[in-house]
Scaffold this motif. Structure first.
Motif, PDB file in Angstrom:
ATOM      1  N   TYR A  61       0.812  -1.215   0.000  1.00 36.22           N
ATOM      2  CA  TYR A  61       0.000   0.000   0.000  1.00 36.22           C
ATOM      3  C   TYR A  61       0.845   1.265   0.000  1.00 36.22           C
ATOM      4  O   TYR A  61       0.423   2.297  -0.543  1.00 36.22           O
ATOM      5  CB  TYR A  61      -0.993  -0.018   1.175  1.00 36.22           C
ATOM      6  CG  TYR A  61      -2.166  -0.919   0.875  1.00 36.22           C
ATOM      7  CD1 TYR A  61      -3.084  -0.589  -0.116  1.00 36.22           C
ATOM      8  CD2 TYR A  61      -2.339  -2.125   1.549  1.00 36.22           C
ATOM      9  CE1 TYR A  61      -4.147  -1.422  -0.420  1.00 36.22           C
ATOM     10  CE2 TYR A  61      -3.402  -2.963   1.252  1.00 36.22           C
ATOM     11  CZ  TYR A  61      -4.295  -2.613   0.265  1.00 36.22           C
ATOM     12  OH  TYR A  61      -5.341  -3.452  -0.043  1.00 36.22           O
ATOM     13  N   THR A  81      -4.386  -8.499  -1.357  1.00 43.59           N
ATOM     14  CA  THR A  81      -4.148  -8.329   0.072  1.00 43.59           C
ATOM     15  C   THR A  81      -4.450  -9.618   0.820  1.00 43.59           C
ATOM     16  O   THR A  81      -5.491 -10.228   0.610  1.00 43.59           O
ATOM     17  CB  THR A  81      -5.067  -7.213   0.615  1.00 43.59           C
ATOM     18  OG1 THR A  81      -4.598  -5.950   0.161  1.00 43.59           O
ATOM     19  CG2 THR A  81      -5.115  -7.209   2.121  1.00 43.59           C
ATOM     20  N   VAL A  95      -7.331   1.594   2.292  1.00 42.23           N
ATOM     21  CA  VAL A  95      -7.854   1.602   0.922  1.00 42.23           C
ATOM     22  C   VAL A  95      -8.664   2.871   0.666  1.00 42.23           C
ATOM     23  O   VAL A  95      -8.637   3.431  -0.436  1.00 42.23           O
ATOM     24  CB  VAL A  95      -8.686   0.337   0.651  1.00 42.23           C
ATOM     25  CG1 VAL A  95      -9.274   0.362  -0.751  1.00 42.23           C
ATOM     26  CG2 VAL A  95      -7.816  -0.908   0.827  1.00 42.23           C
TER      27      VAL A  95
END
Length: 289
Positions: A61, A81, A95
């Motif tokens: 991320y 993920t 997210v």
């Protein structure tokens, strides 16, 4: 048929000094070339079939957050993920942040996790498979609640949240698309029918893919889900530049089954050049399928 570019391998010549430049150039090539999405892996260690822990691997991320500022159109996500890697409330916040900073281009790709060595290596709990799937299902429930107007509590077997507050909300309405990776017929495809906007299947032969899609359709019927609302995607481990005519012909068989997007990983020491060529020479032909 559309394509996604999956950047799984950071070990290119002189990667110690060129890793960032190559990653950036490849993401930009995918963005400017019309790829539907650009993904990286969610692993602490490189997978063993690509050299294992001694090889470079960036945190997923953080990488996507950087790429959000380097691209403008391509969707960004992890493929996929691991549900064991982050608490679901934190995952929803991460997210969401990616969606806000990319102006609505985030995707949540998620699965049950499988790479025990990296968990053990960094001291992250790795429960048995049955529990990992329980945690995956609860994670999907938590994330969807945090992306709704319900900011109350969540009580599950493995996770308990007192407040599912998530401000600012995602840019995408109702939320970033959820993709579940894997082809397991009893659990994974059932979770796709219940919770996902897309599936990602492993690139087997057309008969095997047809079977998986039939299983998914039955799960959709069981839970009252419209099968046609789920995007069907597939990972392909073939270099389309080696014999483009044969590749396009083979992809036509999958398109006829309903596969809408294929994910390709660069297969060259120059991943940006490879991606540019695929977008220029292969993507237009796939779009006609």
């Amino acid at each position: 048929m559309r394509i996604g570019i999956h950047y799984a391998n950071f070990t290119h010549p002189d990667w110690q000094s060129t890793l960032l430049d190559r990653l950036t150039a490849t993401a930009r090539a995918a963005d400017q070339g019309g790829a539907a999405w650009f993904t990286v892996m969610d692993h602490y260690f490189q997978m063993e079939n690509l050299g294992g822990p001694p090889e470079p691997m960036l945190e997923g991320y953080t990488t996507l957050g950087y790429l959000a500022g380097q691209t403008s159109d391509v969707r960004l996500g992890l493929l996929v993920t691991g549900a064991t890697y982050r608490h679901p409330g934190l995952l929803a916040k991460i997210v969401t942040t990616l969606d806000v900073l990319s102006e609505g281009r985030a995707m949540l790709g998620i699965g049950a996790a499988w790479y025990d060595r990296e968990h053990e290596g960094l001291g992250v709990p790795f429960p048995p498979m049955s529990e990992r799937f329980e945690r995956l299902e609860e994670t999907l429930e938590v994330v969807q609640q945090m992306w709704s107007s319900n900011d109350g509590s969540y009580e599950g077997r493995h996770y308990r949240l007192a407040e599912t507050v998530n401000v600012p909300p995602p840019v995408q309405d109702p939320h970033p698309p959820i993709l579940i990776g894997g082809s397991g017929e009893k659990k994974t495809l059932r979770l796709v029918a219940q919770h996902a906007d897309a599936c990602n299947l492993f690139g087997e032969n057309p008969a095997a893919i047809q079977h998986k899609l039939d299983v998914l359709r039955r799960h959709c019927d069981d839970v009252g889900r419209d099968y046609d609302t789920i995007e069907k995607t597939m990972i392909v481990e073939t270099d389309p530049l080696r014999d483009t005519d044969a590749f396009v012909a083979s992809m036509g068989e999958y398109a006829a089954l309903g596969i809408e997007l294929i994910t390709l990983a660069p297969m060259a020491d120059d991943p940006a050049g490879w991606t540019t060529a695929v977008c220029a020479d292969v993507l237009p032909r796939l779009a006609e399928l």
